[in-house]
Design a protein around this motif. Structure first.
Motif, PDB file in Angstrom:
ATOM      1  N   THR A 103       5.979  -8.698   1.388  1.00  8.90           N
ATOM      2  CA  THR A 103       7.312  -8.344   0.461  1.00  8.90           C
ATOM      3  C   THR A 103       7.045  -7.066  -0.208  1.00  8.90           C
ATOM      4  O   THR A 103       5.642  -6.890  -0.466  1.00  8.90           O
ATOM      5  CB  THR A 103       7.674  -9.438  -0.543  1.00  8.90           C
ATOM      6  N   PRO A 104       7.786  -6.416  -0.749  1.00  9.67           N
ATOM      7  CA  PRO A 104       7.566  -5.153  -1.493  1.00  9.67           C
ATOM      8  C   PRO A 104       6.806  -5.434  -2.834  1.00  9.67           C
ATOM      9  O   PRO A 104       6.216  -4.611  -3.274  1.00  9.67           O
ATOM     10  CB  PRO A 104       8.967  -4.500  -1.880  1.00  9.67           C
ATOM     11  N   GLN A 105       7.014  -7.024  -3.400  1.00  8.37           N
ATOM     12  CA  GLN A 105       5.997  -7.227  -4.616  1.00  8.37           C
ATOM     13  C   GLN A 105       4.803  -7.417  -4.449  1.00  8.37           C
ATOM     14  O   GLN A 105       3.942  -7.473  -5.198  1.00  8.37           O
ATOM     15  CB  GLN A 105       6.904  -8.560  -5.213  1.00  8.37           C
ATOM     16  N   GLN A 117      -0.531   1.049   5.617  1.00  8.80           N
ATOM     17  CA  GLN A 117       0.355   0.610   4.600  1.00  8.80           C
ATOM     18  C   GLN A 117      -0.293  -0.068   3.335  1.00  8.80           C
ATOM     19  O   GLN A 117       0.008  -0.211   2.403  1.00  8.80           O
ATOM     20  CB  GLN A 117       1.276  -0.301   5.323  1.00  8.80           C
TER      21      GLN A 117
END
Length: 160
Positions: free
Chosen positions: A69-71, A121
């Motif tokens: 997730t982005p979190q 990433q």
């Protein structure tokens, strides 16, 4: 409490590794919520072309991406990553918590490793040494090192 997701390509079959991981997960429950996500690995023929390898890594990367997730602070295990000590891992986990990053995702690739896009990433690429370890065994090593990191962070004794 920190949430740690460990995303692994491939199923763990060996009973002794499962037992070791279960023991460390039980110990870790005092410090963090840890969840292991096992993803299917692709069949890898013995003689792979570089194109076939890239295709397999891309398929596995798509499966991994679904768990991130982005979190999450994304930490990938890669032999070419930063060589870290237990104290380095503890310091980084502590920094993540201090600066409001309570979700960390560790990723262990399959037998072919990880796609370059995942490595790029990542917030951090970690190596536990330049030797090659089976991805099933590194899972146990990672869980033990996360446990050790929390013992260090909390100034608790840990057998040497």
């Amino acid at each position: 409490m920190m949430q740690i997701d460990i995303v692994c390509v491939g199923k763990l079959k060996e009973k002794y590794l499962k037992q070791g991981i279960e023991e460390y997960l039980k110990r870790l429950s005092a410090y963090a919520h840890v969840k292991i996500h096992e993803l299917a690995d692709e069949a890898t023929p013995d003689a792979l072309s570089s194109t076939e390898k890239a295709q397999i890594l891309a398929i596995e990367a798509q499966r991994i991406q679904q768990k991130i997730t982005p979190q999450h602070k994304l930490v990938v295990l890669a032999i070419e990553g930063d060589l870290v000590s237990s104290e380095d891992l503890a310091a980084q986990l502590s920094d993540y918590a201090t600066y409001g990053h309570s979700k960390v995702c560790f990723v262990i690739g399959g037998s072919l490793g990880l796609a370059d896009q995942l490595k790029q990433q990542a917030d951090w690429a970690v190596s536990f040494g330049r030797i090659t370890l089976p991805h099933q065994l590194i899972r146990l090593v990672l869980v033990e090192q996360i446990y050790r990191a929390f013992r260090i962070i909390n100034h608790h004794a840990y057998h040497k």
